[in-house]
Design a protein around this motif. Structure first.
Motif, PDB file in Angstrom:
ATOM      1  N   VAL B 261       0.825  -1.217   0.000  1.00 57.37           N
ATOM      2  CA  VAL B 261       0.000   0.000   0.000  1.00 57.37           C
ATOM      3  C   VAL B 261       0.850   1.254   0.000  1.00 57.37           C
ATOM      4  CG1 VAL B 261      -2.162  -0.765   0.984  1.00 57.37           C
ATOM      5  CG2 VAL B 261      -0.256  -0.279   2.487  1.00 57.37           C
ATOM      6  N   PHE B 262       2.089   1.105   0.470  1.00 58.90           N
ATOM      7  CA  PHE B 262       2.948   2.278   0.533  1.00 58.90           C
ATOM      8  C   PHE B 262       3.787   2.472  -0.727  1.00 58.90           C
ATOM      9  CE2 PHE B 262       1.860   3.693   4.599  1.00 58.90           C
ATOM     10  CZ  PHE B 262       1.762   2.625   5.475  1.00 58.90           C
ATOM     11  N   PRO B 264       3.143   3.999  -3.573  1.00 54.70           N
ATOM     12  CA  PRO B 264       3.248   5.388  -4.037  1.00 54.70           C
ATOM     13  C   PRO B 264       4.243   6.192  -3.214  1.00 54.70           C
ATOM     14  CG  PRO B 264       0.955   4.758  -3.859  1.00 54.70           C
ATOM     15  CD  PRO B 264       1.756   3.641  -3.260  1.00 54.70           C
ATOM     16  N   SER B 265       4.239   6.013  -1.921  1.00 51.40           N
ATOM     17  CA  SER B 265       5.166   6.776  -1.089  1.00 51.40           C
ATOM     18  C   SER B 265       6.599   6.457  -1.442  1.00 51.40           C
ATOM     19  CB  SER B 265       4.939   6.459   0.394  1.00 51.40           C
ATOM     20  OG  SER B 265       3.689   6.937   0.805  1.00 51.40           O
ATOM     21  N   PHE B 268       7.426   8.076  -4.854  1.00 54.80           N
ATOM     22  CA  PHE B 268       7.556   9.532  -4.782  1.00 54.80           C
ATOM     23  C   PHE B 268       8.748   9.954  -3.941  1.00 54.80           C
ATOM     24  CE2 PHE B 268       4.400  11.267  -7.362  1.00 54.80           C
ATOM     25  CZ  PHE B 268       3.280  10.445  -7.336  1.00 54.80           C
TER      26      PHE B 268
END
Lengths: 240, 293, 343
Positions: B261-262, B264-265, B268
């Motif tokens: 779930v992380f 994208p973090s 980025f």
């Protein structure tokens, strides 16, 4: 006035401002086939601006520019190029990542007659042997003087009626300057009208058919080649 | 999932993102415009596919390309006032255009999404040397490579390509040589449209549900990839797009399930890192950045 | 005397904020919340302006600070039992925290400021496009983490039952305070140094201005103010979700600032209140307002169009990025009554 054919290139009462600052005030000049007209004067006098205005890079705020009697004011630079005026800009602006040949091919874009390109290419290779030598190499590898020759060659392959040159001798060794001016003599003999902005006033005045001294945006004086050595007159015109 | 499988999928996603990235880079090259609204070209294409769902495939595809091309040309006209603006102003304005278009799509079609199922056969898998690979994955890689190579050829071997490269490098001098600015820019948009339409087709096969944010979701990583790869040169920008697609795919497979779930973090955060360490781009030769301040 | 003369530039925005508050308190109960919402928006937009207006660097990520401020203020004002039943995995120090209204706003500002500082230390070296992308990345990271980390908040669920303490008095005081701080900053030495650097970075650096430090200061201050705005927001809504402080809010607040005029406090306030008003009106019209009944989605389209049109045709915004010179504006009134304009 009627009955006399219009000059090839005619600038009449040209006015250009940058914002509110006038750069060119009421300048008039003309160039015919096979003539070299020089613009000399101190820095910031408006000489380059005049060439830019002719090319349509800056809009005039007054006056007119005419090619073959028809006004070119308001045309985009590419349209001016395609109607037969070529500018060899200050600093040469060759495309360093492109090969020399690609640079020349770009020059062909503005040609009006699509045939005859081979002829013109052959002729510039004759005029500038060093350009032919470096044909397939990136233009960035050429020296300043060689790039200047490339830039002029690029202007010539478009088969223009008028060739504008902005400070062609800038940064060049004296021997190279001679080569450039020899080439310009050849260009003149082929019937191209040349307008030349030059820092090296005496050289330009001696070479041109007519030299206009421009200071502070205005035409101060027009000289013939026989007056090239009259330094007193020149100083007066520059700073008077 | 085997490593090879992961790699193949990653290459496929990378190829699609590379197509989008190349389109963005082409437009940037000739206009110095970073088009945040590029994704809406994809969304428009996807909705075009939805609308022509019942029609024969060939018609669908023609309408797809025509729609995306039309949108691209409209966009080109709309952004003309931006030609002299600063990069940040361009980013914000195209962001606004993107938001506007997304709102229009939302107004017309609602947020639920529509099924533009096309070429469902491509989702079937084929056995290749022990791996089960979907046809669409193979198609993505193949078509992607073909288009990228074709565009490179166009740019390097044709006159119009020469003019585009010249305009990208030194717009003013190119104009002095007779290069028609408007034509070159329009051509860049059209080329970008072809690339975008192709990417849309491949994406819709895999994700048939079309929502107003269909394209936006793709363009954000692609844009990021372009900036990270190096905005100034086409190859570096395209590579950047490929890298983002590739990296996202790999990380998605490699990260532990609850860490996924992380994703994208992580992506980025890496982007920020690259921007800090190599602001002119990962794939460019280290040059003095003009904006040192 | 000069300081008093300059103060008239603050008077315009403050008077407008107070005017809106007064009008709102007199309006019918059902639309009072729109007025309070406008004032909260104004607070956030002013916070955004403190950084963007003074530095010239566009930040897409400021809503991150609004987000952490909102969640922080919300979490510390919801009773422990309620928090744990909704989010059983919360860190104990968050779960047990219970403070009053004013403290929650202070905490919101603090959290926003600290987060902005931590983000700003690396990011303030970037400019232009890179800064835009990097700040957008921060927004995405904040959203992603808030949404998926159940130990620090409700994650994807709503944080409910936050005390609705954002009365007219609170939001007005808040907005005016933030406006005053913004004004004080832009008039201060650091503020003016940053503006100088915005105009001509090379010259500023040459004069010894540490641009990175000045930007960091503005960024941190702006983050704190944005966090405070987030606190006001959560106490207005009575609940908060991650989607409410994500791209839509980022877009709208940026739109408000740009339409109003990016470079002035007056622009920020005008933009926020005007677009807020338009936003509320369109939202009502979508729900059916008398004879006006717009299809759902018109609101977003209109706002998007407005922002795009402003950026394309009047990029300096409605106010042209200038502060309102109240005295000069008042001095022009005699003209309308046929008297001579003062020389």
């Amino acid at each position: 006035m009627s009955g006399a054919p219009a000059p090839l290139l005619e600038v009449e009462g040209l006015e250009v401002r940058y914002g509110r600052v006038p750069a060119v005030r009421g300048l008039s000049l003309a160039a015919e086939r096979g003539e070299v007209v020089a613009l000399v004067g101190p820095n910031g006098a408006g000489k380059s601006t005049t060439l830019h205005a002719i090319m349509g890079l800056v809009p005039p705020s007054g006056g007119d520019v005419r090619l073959h009697g028809r006004s070119t004011v308001g045309l985009a630079p590419e349209a001016v190029a395609r109607s037969g005026i070529a500018l060899v800009p200050e600093g040469r602006h060759v495309f360093p990542h492109f090969t020399v040949e690609e640079n020349l091919r770009l020059g062909l874009v503005a040609r009006r007659a699509k045939d005859g390109a081979h002829e013109d290419l052959r002729r510039v290779y004759e005029l500038f042997p060093v350009v032919e030598e470096f044909r397939g190499r990136p233009a960035g590898l050429l020296s300043g003087g060689q790039q200047q020759q490339l830039a002029i060659a690029r202007g010539l392959v478009a088969h223009p009626d008028v060739l504008l040159l902005d400070e062609p001798s800038l940064g060049l060794a004296p021997s190279l300057v001679d080569t450039v001016f020899d080439t310009l003599a050849e260009v003149r003999s082929q019937g191209v009208a040349v307008v030349l902005v030059e820092q090296r006033a005496q050289l330009a005045i001696g070479f041109a058919d007519r030299a206009h001294v421009i200071a502070n945006g205005e035409l101060r004086l027009t000289l013939g080649p026989e007056q090239a050595d009259d330094t007193a007159l020149l100083t007066q015109a520059y700073f008077g | 999932m085997s490593t090879l499988q992961t790699l193949v999928d990653a290459v496929a996603l990378g190829s699609l993102y590379a197509l989008v990235a190349m389109g963005i880079a082409l437009i940037f090259g000739v206009m110095r415009l970073v088009n945040f609204a590029h994704g809406e070209l994809l969304t428009a294409g996807a909705y075009a596919l939805f609308l022509t769902n019942d029609l024969p495939l060939a018609v669908s595809i023609v309408v797809l390309f025509a729609t995306v091309a039309a949108f691209a040309l409209a966009m080109e006209t709309a952004v003309r006032p931006l030609r002299t603006a600063s990069p940040a102003a361009m980013l914000v304005t195209t962001f606004a255009i993107s938001f506007l278009l997304q709102s229009v799509f939302l107004l017309v079609w609602g947020s639920q999404g529509d099924n533009a199922g096309i070429l469902p056969e491509l989702n079937r898998a084929v056995d290749v040397g022990g791996l089960r690979i979907r046809w669409v994955t193979i198609a993505s890689i193949g078509v992607g490579a073909l288009l990228l190579a074709g565009t490179a050829l166009l740019l390097n071997r044709t006159t119009i390509g020469l003019q585009m490269r010249a305009a990208a490098h030194d717009f003013q001098t190119a104009r002095l040589l007779g290069v028609r600015a408007n034509n070159v820019i329009r051509f860049a948009f059209l080329l970008a449209a072809v690339l975008a339409a192709t990417a849309t087709l491949m994406l819709v096969v895999q994700r048939p549900l079309v929502t107003p944010t269909f394209g936006f979701a793709v363009v954000i990583p692609a844009l990021v990839g372009v900036v990270v790869g190096g905005l100034d040169r086409l190859t570096s920008a395209t590579l950047g797009g490929f890298a983002i697609g590739f990296g996202t795919s790999v990380l998605g497979d490699v990260l532990p399930a609850d860490g996924r779930v992380f994703l994208p973090s992580v992506v980025f955060a890496l982007v920020i890192l690259v921007l800090l360490l190599r602001p002119s781009g990962l794939f460019t030769r280290a040059r003095a950045a003009a904006e040192r301040v | 005397m000069r300081r008093l003369a300059g103060l008239s530039e603050l008077a315009g925005p403050v008077l407008l904020l107070v005017l809106v508050a007064v009008l709102g308190s007199l309006a019918s109960r059902s639309i009072q919340v729109e007025f309070r919402s406008a004032l909260v928006s104004a607070t956030i937009v002013i916070a955004l302006y403190v950084f963007i207006g003074n530095s010239g660097v566009v930040s897409f990520g400021h809503v991150s600070f609004v987000a952490v401020g909102a969640f922080a203020a919300g979490l510390v004002t919801v009773p422990e039992a309620l928090k744990l039943s909704a989010s059983p995995e919360l860190y104990p120090f968050i779960a047990s925290a219970e403070v009053g209204n004013a403290a929650s706003l202070a905490i919101a500002a603090a959290v926003g400021g600290v987060y902005a500082f931590l983000v700003g230390v690396p990011l303030m070296r970037l400019s232009g496009l890179a800064a835009g992308i990097a700040t957008f990345a921060v927004l995405e990271i904040t959203h992603n983490v808030l949404r998926n980390w159940p130990k620090i908040g409700p994650g994807a669920k709503t944080l409910p039952l936050v005390p609705e303490t954002s009365s007219f008095l609170q939001v007005t005081l808040g907005a005016v305070a933030v406006a005053a701080i913004a004004f004080a900053y832009q008039r201060s030495r650091p503020g003016r140094l940053l503006r100088a650097a915005r105009e001509d970075p090379a010259a500023a650096q040459g004069s010894g201005v540490n641009i990175h430090r000045q930007r960091l200061l503005a960024f941190t201050l702006s983050g704190a103010l944005a966090g405070f705005g987030g606190g006001l927001l959560v106490h207005l809504l009575g609940s908060i979700t991650t989607e409410q402080v994500y791209i839509d809010l980022a877009f709208i607040t940026l739109a408000m600032l740009i339409v109003g005029g990016m470079s002035s406090l007056w622009g920020a306030v005008v933009g926020a209140l005007l677009v807020s008003g338009l936003n509320s009106f369109l939202a009502e019209a979508e729900r059916g307002l008398g004879s006006v009944d717009l299809p759902t989605g018109t609101r977003l389209v209109t706002l998007g169009f407005l922002m795009a049109a402003t950026l394309l045709f009047r990029p300096a915004g409605l106010t042209g990025g200038r502060e309102l010179q109240l005295r000069k504006a008042l001095a022009r009134f005699p003209e309308k009554w046929g008297k001579e304009r003062p020389a």
